[in-house]
Design an enzyme around this catalytic site. Structure first.
Site, short mmCIF file in Angstrom:
data_model
loop_
_atom_site.label_atom_id
_atom_site.label_comp_id
_atom_site.label_asym_id
_atom_site.label_seq_id
_atom_site.Cartn_x
_atom_site.Cartn_y
_atom_site.Cartn_z
N SER A 1 -3.76 -11.48 0.02
CA SER A 1 -4.21 -10.28 -0.42
C SER A 1 -4.32 -9.22 0.61
CB SER A 1 -5.61 -10.44 -1.26
OG SER A 1 -5.51 -11.14 -2.22
N GLN B 1 -12.42 -14.54 -1.50
CA GLN B 1 -11.89 -13.29 -1.05
C GLN B 1 -11.78 -12.95 0.30
OE1 GLN B 1 -13.35 -10.27 -3.61
NE2 GLN B 1 -12.10 -10.73 -5.39
N ARG C 1 -7.63 -17.78 -5.71
CA ARG C 1 -8.20 -16.22 -5.77
C ARG C 1 -9.35 -16.41 -6.90
NH1 ARG C 1 -2.96 -11.98 -6.46
NH2 ARG C 1 -2.87 -11.98 -4.30
N TYR D 1 -2.82 -14.99 -11.83
CA TYR D 1 -1.67 -14.58 -11.49
C TYR D 1 -0.60 -14.56 -12.78
CZ TYR D 1 -2.55 -15.81 -6.67
OH TYR D 1 -2.87 -15.70 -5.64
N ASP E 1 -8.71 -14.62 1.99
CA ASP E 1 -7.37 -14.54 1.35
C ASP E 1 -6.38 -13.73 2.09
OD1 ASP E 1 -5.39 -14.05 -0.56
OD2 ASP E 1 -6.60 -13.63 -2.22
#
Ligand code: NAI
Length: 401
Positions: free
Chosen positions: A139, A133, A128, A235, A136
């Site tokens: 997500s 991004q 992450r 996280y 990902d």
């Protein structure tokens, strides 16, 4: 190089790994794209739409695997262990698979792929970080799940979400409590706010308070020590049972005062923390709804049963495990973008190119030349760490054919 996309075979799965709009950029960069006939239908994409975008439509599934250099999937073997095993025989040595594959939940499937000499990039392992991004998948799918969870709750709740001043009197807005304000939680907050609910939220990571408030929700302050609850990667860390016991007690009041609870609390690779007890459910008003997005890993609510609807004391508890598949068009569009962005990282022109100096590539690589190379997966399988520098194979280029 041939990039192939098989039809998904997991029961009830409606997503597809590539949408027609993602085909032209691949073709332009020198790749041939093959898609299994009917692969996109459940997501709203016909064979003709793929053909018009420049893909070849193939009816023979084993042939699709055998001829592929890279396979893109919504669910690799680990995330589709029963039906997915039927494809193993068609996978040749050197095949590259880019797919969410549940490597930490099902490490045995990673071993099966390693034994066949398949190179697996398990998309859940994407770090992450800002640069990753756009690749990902977790997500992307959590965004959809957070949105859809709110719609499910709104549909089941015997009340409406917004404040309404009508000639027949004033209707008060629904009260929604979101537990866990990561990607799914923040989207749930935003969606519930858009429908007009009054939203409260809680997360063990104090850093998210500001994000919760910026979406118009109230952050629930509880006297719990949360220093060190966050990893460097953003996280949550697993906290002690004493912490969870205290959290359950402190949350029970907020739960009891809510019409809807949407729970999304998760710790990567660990069972879901238990946050709502049966006793707390009994404290809720009949008609209230809990949507437990963490159902797949045991659930945040003690009474959740994955993919079932439980009614306890008039309270409905839903534990859906594949909400993104309920929004297959947009879910496929997002997945296709994530997967093709990653594919770009491991190709150079029409050649497969493995740059292990790239953190995103290195972290996501699960198997390589017959070995399991991800340290977490090795540990789960009781294997010794790899002896090479940093436990990884040497930086190398791999010819796929
Ligand atoms: P995330 O890691 O971004 O967010 C989880 C959040 O929970 C983090 O902010 C973390 O700090 C928080 N958390 C951890 N322990 C907590 C505790 N004890 N109390 C309060 N907050 C706590 O994860 P993401 O991507 O938002 O996913 C959330 C959940 O939704 C995961 O379990 C994921 O597997 C699930 N999911 C479910 C889907 C479905 O269809 N049911 C689809 C996609 C994701």
């Amino acid at each position: 190089m041939i990039i192939s996309v098989p039809k998904e075979t997991y029961l009830g799965e409606r997503r597809v790994a590539l949408v027609p709009a993602s085909v032209p950029p691949l073709v332009k960069s020198g790749q041939r794209v093959q898609i299994e006939s009917g692969a996109g239908i459940a997501a709203g994409f016909t064979d003709d739409a793929y053909r018009q975008s420049g893909a070849e439509v193939i009816a023979d599934r084993p042939q699709l695997f055998q001829s592929a250099d890279i396979v893109l999937q919504v669910r690799g073997l680990g995330a589709n262990p029963h039906a997915g095993a039927a494809d193993l025989d068609a996978m040749r040595e050197g095949l590259v698979i880019i797919a969410p594959s549940d490597p930490l939940g099902n490490p045995a499937a990673v071993r099966q792929l390693a034994e066949r000499g398949v190179t697996l990039f398990a998309m859940e392992l994407i770090p992450r970080i800002t640069r990753a991004q756009s690749m990902d998948v977790l997500s992307s799918m959590a965004t959809i799940a957070g949105y859809k969870a709110v719609l499910l709750a709104a549909d089941r709740l015997p009340k409406m979400f917004p404040l309404m001043m009508t000639a027949a009197g004033t209707l008060t807005p629904a009260k929604v409590f979101v537990v866990g304000a990561g990607v799914a939680g923040l989207q749930a907050i935003a969606s519930a706010r858009r429908l007009g609910a009054v939203v409260h939220a809680y997360d063990v990571r104090p850093a998210v308070k500001e994000q919760v408030e910026s979406l118009g929700a109230k952050f629930v302050e509880v006297p719990l020590e949360t220093t060190g609850a966050e990893t460097a990667g953003g996280y949550a860390k697993q906290l002690g049972e004493e912490f969870y016991q205290k959290q359950r007690e402190l949350m029970a009041r907020t739960v009891a005062g809510s019409d809807v609870c949407i729970t999304t609390a998760a710790i990567p690779g660990k069972p879901s923390p238990r946050i709502i007890t049966a006793e707390a459910v009994h404290g809720m008003t009949p008609g209230s709804v809990i949507v437990d997005l963490a159902a797949e890993r045991g659930g945040n609510c003690e009474l959740t049963k994955a993919d079932h609807c439980i009614v306890e004391n008039g309270v409905t508890i839903l534990g859906p495990t594949n909400l993104p598949s309920e929004v297959p068009t947009h879910a496929s569009q997002m997945l296709a973008k994530n997967l093709t962005n990653f594919a770009k990282l491991v190709t150079r022109g029409s050649e497969f190119h493995l740059n292990l100096e790239d953190e995103v590539v290195r972290t996501t690589l699960a198997t390589y030349r017959g070995d399991i190379v991800n340290p977490q997966v090795r540990e789960l399988l009781g294997l010794e760490p790899l002896k090479t520098a940093e436990g990884l194979p040497p930086v190398d280029h791999l010819a796929t054919k």
